[in-house]
Structures are given as structure tokens and as C-alpha cells.
Design an enzyme around this catalytic site. Structure first.
Site, PDB file in Angstrom:
ATOM      1  N   ASN A 180       0.834  -1.208   0.000  1.00 29.66           N
ATOM      2  CA  ASN A 180       0.000   0.000   0.000  1.00 29.66           C
ATOM      3  C   ASN A 180       0.876   1.269   0.000  1.00 29.66           C
ATOM      4  O   ASN A 180       2.077   1.184  -0.245  1.00 29.66           O
ATOM      5  CB  ASN A 180      -1.013  -0.011   1.151  1.00 29.66           C
ATOM      6  CG  ASN A 180      -2.356   0.566   0.726  1.00 29.66           C
ATOM      7  OD1 ASN A 180      -2.407   1.581   0.060  1.00 29.66           O
ATOM      8  ND2 ASN A 180      -3.435  -0.088   1.109  1.00 29.66           N
ATOM      9  N   HIS A 194       3.494  -0.167  -2.690  1.00 28.47           N
ATOM     10  CA  HIS A 194       3.842  -1.591  -2.766  1.00 28.47           C
ATOM     11  C   HIS A 194       5.340  -1.863  -2.826  1.00 28.47           C
ATOM     12  O   HIS A 194       5.813  -2.706  -3.602  1.00 28.47           O
ATOM     13  CB  HIS A 194       3.166  -2.219  -3.985  1.00 28.47           C
ATOM     14  CG  HIS A 194       1.664  -2.333  -3.871  1.00 28.47           C
ATOM     15  ND1 HIS A 194       0.990  -2.312  -2.669  1.00 28.47           N
ATOM     16  CD2 HIS A 194       0.699  -2.488  -4.830  1.00 28.47           C
ATOM     17  CE1 HIS A 194      -0.312  -2.439  -2.889  1.00 28.47           C
ATOM     18  NE2 HIS A 194      -0.516  -2.541  -4.182  1.00 28.47           N
ATOM     19  N   HIS A 248      -1.379 -10.430  -2.828  1.00 26.41           N
ATOM     20  CA  HIS A 248      -2.082  -9.557  -3.765  1.00 26.41           C
ATOM     21  C   HIS A 248      -2.777 -10.325  -4.890  1.00 26.41           C
ATOM     22  O   HIS A 248      -2.822  -9.865  -6.038  1.00 26.41           O
ATOM     23  CB  HIS A 248      -1.089  -8.535  -4.334  1.00 26.41           C
ATOM     24  CG  HIS A 248      -1.717  -7.266  -4.812  1.00 26.41           C
ATOM     25  ND1 HIS A 248      -2.424  -7.175  -5.989  1.00 26.41           N
ATOM     26  CD2 HIS A 248      -1.751  -6.027  -4.262  1.00 26.41           C
ATOM     27  CE1 HIS A 248      -2.846  -5.934  -6.143  1.00 26.41           C
ATOM     28  NE2 HIS A 248      -2.453  -5.220  -5.113  1.00 26.41           N
ATOM     29  N   ASP A 278     -11.208   0.852  -3.337  1.00 30.51           N
ATOM     30  CA  ASP A 278      -9.756   0.709  -3.210  1.00 30.51           C
ATOM     31  C   ASP A 278      -9.426   1.309  -1.845  1.00 30.51           C
ATOM     32  O   ASP A 278      -8.718   2.307  -1.743  1.00 30.51           O
ATOM     33  CB  ASP A 278      -9.060   1.458  -4.358  1.00 30.51           C
ATOM     34  CG  ASP A 278      -7.590   1.073  -4.484  1.00 30.51           C
ATOM     35  OD1 ASP A 278      -7.101   0.337  -3.617  1.00 30.51           O
ATOM     36  OD2 ASP A 278      -6.947   1.523  -5.449  1.00 30.51           O
ATOM     37  N   GLN A 280      -7.531  -4.262   2.628  1.00 28.93           N
ATOM     38  CA  GLN A 280      -7.691  -3.384   1.465  1.00 28.93           C
ATOM     39  C   GLN A 280      -8.574  -4.123   0.469  1.00 28.93           C
ATOM     40  O   GLN A 280      -8.213  -5.195  -0.030  1.00 28.93           O
ATOM     41  CB  GLN A 280      -6.318  -3.075   0.840  1.00 28.93           C
ATOM     42  CG  GLN A 280      -6.365  -2.117  -0.337  1.00 28.93           C
ATOM     43  CD  GLN A 280      -6.410  -0.632   0.066  1.00 28.93           C
ATOM     44  OE1 GLN A 280      -6.221  -0.288   1.230  1.00 28.93           O
ATOM     45  NE2 GLN A 280      -6.657   0.241  -0.890  1.00 28.93           N
ATOM     46  N   GLU A 312      -6.821  -7.756   0.379  1.00 26.66           N
ATOM     47  CA  GLU A 312      -5.446  -7.694   0.872  1.00 26.66           C
ATOM     48  C   GLU A 312      -5.437  -7.444   2.375  1.00 26.66           C
ATOM     49  O   GLU A 312      -5.732  -6.329   2.816  1.00 26.66           O
ATOM     50  CB  GLU A 312      -4.686  -6.563   0.190  1.00 26.66           C
ATOM     51  CG  GLU A 312      -4.713  -6.609  -1.315  1.00 26.66           C
ATOM     52  CD  GLU A 312      -4.327  -5.254  -1.911  1.00 26.66           C
ATOM     53  OE1 GLU A 312      -3.380  -4.625  -1.422  1.00 26.66           O
ATOM     54  OE2 GLU A 312      -4.998  -4.824  -2.854  1.00 26.66           O
TER      55      GLU A 312
HETATM   56  C1  BGC Z   1      -3.932  -0.793  -4.594  1.00 24.33           C
HETATM   57  C2  BGC Z   1      -4.391  -0.132  -5.860  1.00 24.33           C
HETATM   58  C3  BGC Z   1      -3.384  -0.416  -6.932  1.00 24.33           C
HETATM   59  C4  BGC Z   1      -3.264  -1.928  -7.082  1.00 24.33           C
HETATM   60  C5  BGC Z   1      -2.249  -2.319  -8.110  1.00 24.33           C
HETATM   61  C6  BGC Z   1      -3.840  -2.253  -4.847  1.00 24.33           C
HETATM   62  O1  BGC Z   1      -3.379  -2.890  -3.715  1.00 24.33           O
HETATM   63  O2  BGC Z   1      -4.784  -0.525  -3.522  1.00 24.33           O
HETATM   64  O3  BGC Z   1      -4.542   1.242  -5.707  1.00 24.33           O
HETATM   65  O4  BGC Z   1      -3.747   0.160  -8.139  1.00 24.33           O
HETATM   66  O5  BGC Z   1      -2.906  -2.487  -5.860  1.00 24.33           O
HETATM   67  O6  BGC Z   1      -1.103  -1.633  -7.928  1.00 24.33           O
END
Ligand code: BGC
Length: 366
Positions: free
Chosen positions: A77, A103, A177, A249, A286, A314
Site C-alpha cells: 500500500n 507496494h 495480492h 480501493d 484493502q 489484501e
Molecule cells: C492498490 C491499488 C493499486 C493496485 C495495483 C492495490 O493494492 O490498492 O490502488 O492500483 O494495488 O497496484
């Protein structure tokens, strides 16, 4: 079972492992990103279908950054303005999401080859991945040793155990993820999935999806998913937070009365009857509805992945926690071991309502 999934441009081989339980559930994992490559589970008729989005070849994983199936770290995140401080010392991270850090940076844990060992004994089959993230990797202080272990049980659970320790204070937030589509990886979207999230509050975000610091109640809003809700019915409600993120999101603050595993979310796909339950020791979830997928990535089946063709659940700490002292801490110090667990339980619901097909009347009776 294991084979070579592919080779990196420098010749490094990437191993793929397949875990299979007596129910027929199969999970493919690979050393690149310690990722789930595929996940085949039964529908209500006993037919196996792949419910995890992903690519058919390693090059696509190397060249794209959708985080399909990967372990995300060192900090999953966002971290606002790619900066945080520990004990008065400020660290600057890679800014890979506008001015923010997302990330783990430009080359996060999803873009490394992990060491792995596989183990199989009667009702337990597992793969354990390990890597040491070097001091100052993507700007983070301290060498961080990380272990992520996947166990597929006879009870159709995929148990993910995370452990980490460090030689200097650092920020850590690890997650899994996988984008799920319980209808099948190649299905058009996830809008008919029914979701339930055990959270009475969520963390409000501003532009760039950075938390404002406010934790607000979900009651009476499109974020109240405490009762099973069809995503289609909730996602396009006129809510400023949904507009900002182009869908869900957001980090949901899980309801819990103590430590330990708590049920975070339930998912049901009505046409196949497939269900997924996610339990975790983490404080947040998430919920991301694949809003940024845009048909440019082609999945394993050869079909492009359009917007909202997969969703992520997530389990993690809250975004930007290193800059928010009111959020549960994500700072790991030497001498402490970070231990968290998330359990994905696959199932089917036989009584699920099957939407009528076709959804529109093709002919009108005269
Ligand atoms: C995030 C998104 C992001 C996606 C891919 C997710 O964990 O919350 O905002 O676009 O990952 O990167």
C-alpha cells in the site's frame, strides 16, 4: 510437483510448485514474487476452475506491475510523499505512484526471486519462501529477513504465514495480492460477486488514495458491507470516496475484540456457487475492485483483463501507518519477530441464487 516456470533475462530459473489436496484443489506458486500463479477450485458441480488472475509466461510478470498473485512488500500500500521517519531519522523511499510510494517501490518484493523449499506429508503440503531484503533496498533501513509459507490443507484452506525480522528499525507491511474472480479467471468482471466485509469503519482517503487520518463509520454508506452485498449494487453509488478511487480501493478497519484470527471477508459468486472466506490476524483489509485494469494485460486464458475483472482482499496494516501515529504501528525493531497469518478458505454454496440467463429478454412474446 515442481517444474521450471521460466527464466529471467539473466538466465535465473524460476521454479513453479503445485500443491494439490485430496479434494482436487490446486494452487500453483512460483519463486518470482513468492506468487500464486493459479488457483483451481471446484464449483457447485465439482468442476475445477482457475479463480486467480495471472499470466501464462514469466516475461509478462517481469514486464508488468499489476502485482498479480504476488507477496507485496516491504510496505504494501501507500506511503505519502515516499517518506517516513523512525526515531527522528527521515528515510526517503522510491516514489513510484506520483509523489507517493506504492507496494515497496520500483522493485518491490514482487519483482525478486525468492528461495523456496517444498514439504509434503500426509494432510500437510506447503512451500516456504525466503528472502533477505538488503539494507536500504528501495530506501528502507535494515536488512529484513522474510519468510512466507503457503500451506494447503485437507480442509480446503490456503494458510499464509508471514514472519520477518530486522537488524535495524524499519517499516514493514506484507500482504498477498491475488486478484480473485470466483466465476473463473477469464470471466468478464466481478460485479455479480456478493461480498461481506466485517468492518464497521474504514480509513478515509484523499487524492492519490492517501489516508487523511480519519477513521469513519461505514454505517448507512456504500462502505457498509457488513451484510452480504452484490458489488454491482454498491460500487456505483454517488459517494465521493468511490469517485476518488474509481470504485473500491480502501482499507477497511476490521472488527475484532482481541488478537488472533478474525473473519475479515466472505465472497460468493452466485453462478458457480464458489465461496471464499478470508481470515487474518491483521487489523485491516484493502478491498480493491481492479479499477485500474484496462484490458491492456492479457491473462492466462489469452483474454484481456478489463476494468473490475478481478478483486483483491489484501489483509494488512493501514496505508501510510509510518506517518500516522494513531494507526497501529508497522515499525519492526531488532530482536522482535513479526508474525502474521491469513487464511483463504475455499468452498461452495449450493443454495446460491443463480441469476437468470439471459439477463435480458431476447424475444418478446407477441
Ligand atoms: C492498490 C491499488 C493499486 C493496485 C495495483 C492495490 O493494492 O490498492 O490502488 O492500483 O494495488 O497496484
Amino acid at each position: 510437483m515442481q517444474d521450471i516456470f521460466g527464466h529471467l533475462p539473466d538466465g535465473t530459473p524460476v521454479t513453479r510448485f503445485t500443491l494439490r489436496n485430496p479434494l482436487g484443489t490446486e494452487v500453483d506458486l512460483m519463486t518470482y514474487g513468492a506468487a500464486i500463479v493459479a488457483c483451481r477450485t471446484r464449483d457447485r458441480d465439482g468442476c475445477l476452475g482457475d479463480i486467480a488472475l495471472g499470466f501464462s509466461d514469466l516475461d509478462s510478470y517481469v514486464n508488468h506491475s499489476a502485482y498479480f498473485g504476488a507477496v507485496v512488500g516491504r510496505y504494501a500500500n501507500r506511503i505519502a510523499n515516499a517518506r517516513f521517519s523512525i526515531d527522528g531519522q527521515t528515510y526517503t523511499l522510491a516514489a513510484n505512484d506520483g509523489p507517493h510510494h506504492l507496494h515497496g517501490g520500483r522493485r518491490g518484493f514482487d519483482k525478486h526471486v525468492w528461495n523456496a523449499t517444498a514439504f509434503e506429508h500426509e494432510e500437510r503440503r506447503r512451500v516456504t519462501f525466503f528472502r533477505v531484503s538488503p539494507d536500504m533496498e528501495e530506501g528502507y533501513p535494515g536488512h529484513l529477513a522474510v519468510q512466507v509459507q503457503y500451506t494447503l490443507t485437507d480442509g480446503d484452506e490456503l494458510v499464509v504465514d508471514y514472519a520477518a525480522n530486522t537488524d535495524a528499525p524499519t517499516a514493514v507491511n506484507l500482504t498477498q495480492h491475488t486478484y480473485f474472480n470466483l466465476a473463473q479467471e477469464s470471466a468478464v468482471d466481478v460485479l455479480d460477486h456478493r461480498v461481506q466485509i466485517n468492518a464497521s469503519a474504514f480509513t478515509l482517503v484523499t487524492e492519490g488514495l492517501i489516508p487523511t487520518g480519519d477513521i469513519v463509520p461505514v454505517e448507512g454508506t456504500a462502505f457498509d458491507l457488513r451484510a452480504e452485498t452484490a458489488i454491482r449494487e454498491a460500487i456505483d453509488q454517488p459517494h465521493e470516496q468511490l469517485r476518488l478511487a474509481r470504485g473500491y480501493d480502501h482499507n477497511f478497519v476490521l472488527d475484532r475484540t482481541g488478537e488472533g484470527l478474525v473473519l475479515a471477508a466472505r465472497l460468493l459468486e452466485p453462478t458457480t456457487g464458489r465461496t471464499l472466506e478470508v481470515s487474518t490476524t491483521e487489523p485491516g483489509l484493502q478491498f480493491y475492485t481492479g479499477n485500474f485494469l484496462d484490458s491492456t494485460l492479457r491473462g492466462r486464458s489469452g483474454r484481456p483483463y478489463p476494468r473490475r475483472s478481478g478483486l483483491c482482499l489484501e489483509t494488512q496494516h493501514f496505508p501510510d501507518s509510518p506517518n500516522r501515529s494513531a494507526f497501529p504501528s508497522t515499525i519492526l525493531r531488532p530482536g522482535k519477530t513479526l508474525i502474521t497469518q491469513t487464511v483463504f478458505r475455499f468452498g461452495v454454496r449450493r443454495d446460491a441464487h443463480v441469476p437468470p440467463f439471459p439477463r435480458i429478454a431476447l424475444f418478446r412474446a407477441s
